[in-house]
Design an enzyme around this catalytic site. Structure first.
Site, PDB file in Angstrom:
ATOM      1  N   GLY A 218       0.813  -1.210   0.000  1.00 50.47           N
ATOM      2  CA  GLY A 218       0.000   0.000   0.000  1.00 50.47           C
ATOM      3  C   GLY A 218       0.844   1.256   0.000  1.00 50.47           C
ATOM      4  N   ALA A 219       0.532   2.157   0.924  1.00 52.77           N
ATOM      5  CA  ALA A 219       1.259   3.422   0.998  1.00 52.77           C
ATOM      6  C   ALA A 219       2.721   3.232   1.353  1.00 52.77           C
ATOM      7  CB  ALA A 219       0.591   4.345   2.010  1.00 52.77           C
ATOM      8  N   GLY A 221       4.644   1.162  -0.138  1.00 55.67           N
ATOM      9  CA  GLY A 221       5.363   0.816  -1.355  1.00 55.67           C
ATOM     10  C   GLY A 221       5.585  -0.664  -1.546  1.00 55.67           C
ATOM     11  N   GLY A 247      -1.995  -2.194  -7.472  1.00 59.16           N
ATOM     12  CA  GLY A 247      -1.229  -3.439  -7.508  1.00 59.16           C
ATOM     13  C   GLY A 247      -1.087  -3.993  -8.910  1.00 59.16           C
ATOM     14  N   ASP A 248      -2.120  -3.825  -9.723  1.00 59.09           N
ATOM     15  CA  ASP A 248      -2.045  -4.315 -11.102  1.00 59.09           C
ATOM     16  C   ASP A 248      -1.073  -3.479 -11.930  1.00 59.09           C
ATOM     17  OD1 ASP A 248      -3.971  -6.207 -10.431  1.00 59.09           O
ATOM     18  OD2 ASP A 248      -5.619  -4.879 -10.985  1.00 59.09           O
TER      19      ASP A 248
END
Length: 301
Positions: A218-219, A221, A247-248
């Protein structure tokens, strides 16, 4: 001939609602609605096509929703060859509010043994010309948990490098087939390999057969754990928007990296993947990246 084949076994017709705030048990006024072909592999294919990579999306699709999926990809200029199923492809509903997303995923159509055999024939045909294969997303009913392991084995036998982005038993069995990169998020990593520090848990997937493990956090990285060392990268700042396709987008960046000669320059690749995933957050729907924002964010890494 496509350099990259993306596989979405549980393709979806994605519906995204934008609302000011999401309040349980309340009526909401929708500010914007988006309909488009989706599923993780489809999103990866869209991003790769935007980046100018030769890609073809494949998987399973059927019914009215399946027809909308293939029509939308054709309109978007994303090459696609899906194997048909008798059932109706699923829909997913994403509600975006306050810089976050709430997602409702239907299970998808039941796939028969004959439909699965037909898909495998198509898959191997596409892999003969591919350099990289991306396997991502959930499995529809009727497809065995070992499906990704079977596809990893088939793709690698034809000389393709493989990225696997899956969950649960499908991820665990797929890792044993030796994909080049496995890309779980933090929750998927825990479900696949247990609790503990991310580096330690990711190392268990390396021992199980993965060539490298890249964890989406997420935030915070991305974290890459490889036999040659560990690296991480994180965005310079938190960005508001729709995180559904981040994520994709990262998977698309990793797939593009697999096209380059070995060894992978992990610091550079992770920085690129973080910038691309951050640019995806700024777009209202999954599978889209703001290229101007991507270039700007790349300068901040």
């Amino acid at each position: 001939m496509a350099e990259v084949v993306t596989v979405t076994l549980n393709a979806a017709l994605d519906i995204t609602y934008e609302v000011e705030a999401l309040v349980p048990n309340a009526t909401h006024r929708v500010a914007a609605v988006h309909h488009r072909a989706g599923g993780k592999g489809v999103n990866v294919a869209r991003v790769l096509a935007t980046l100018g990579v030769e890609v073809v999306a494949t998987g399973l699709a059927g019914g009215g929703a399946g027809a909308e999926i293939t029509a939308d990809l054709a309109t978007a200029g994303v090459p696609a060859r899906f194997a048909p199923v008798a059932g109706n492809s699923r829909r997913t509903v994403t509600v975006v509010a306050d810089g976050d997303a709430t997602i409702f995923n239907e299970p998808g159509p039941a796939v028969t043994p004959a439909e699965w055999r037909d898909f495998r024939v198509l898959f191997l045909e596409l892999c003969r010309d591919a350099r990289v294969v991306v396997l991502s997303g959930s499995l529809p009913p009727g497809v065995a948990p070992g499906a990704y392991a079977e596809l990893v084995t088939g793709a690698r036998a034809l000389g393709a490098r493989v990225l696997l982005d899956a969950d649960g038993e499908a991820l665990g069995l797929g890792v044993a087939a030796g994909p080049d990169i496995v890309k779980p998020n933090a929750a998927e990593l825990e479900r696949a390999a247990g609790r503990g520090p991310a580096r330690e848990v990711a190392s268990r997937l390396l021992a199980a057969g993965a060539g490298a493990v890249v964890v989406s956090r997420g935030a915070d990285g991305l974290l890459a754990v490889t036999p040659h060392g560990d690296w991480s990268a994180r965005p310079a700042r938190r960005l508001p928007g729709n995180p559904t396709g981040a994520g994709d987008a990262a998977a698309a960046a990793l797939a593009r990296a697999l096209l380059a000669p070995e060894p992978i320059d992990w610091p550079a690749v992770l920085a690129d993947a973080v910038a691309l995933s951050a640019a995806a957050v700024l777009s209202p729907v999954a599978g889209t990246v703001d290229l101007a924002a991507y270039r700007a964010l790349s300068q901040e890494m």
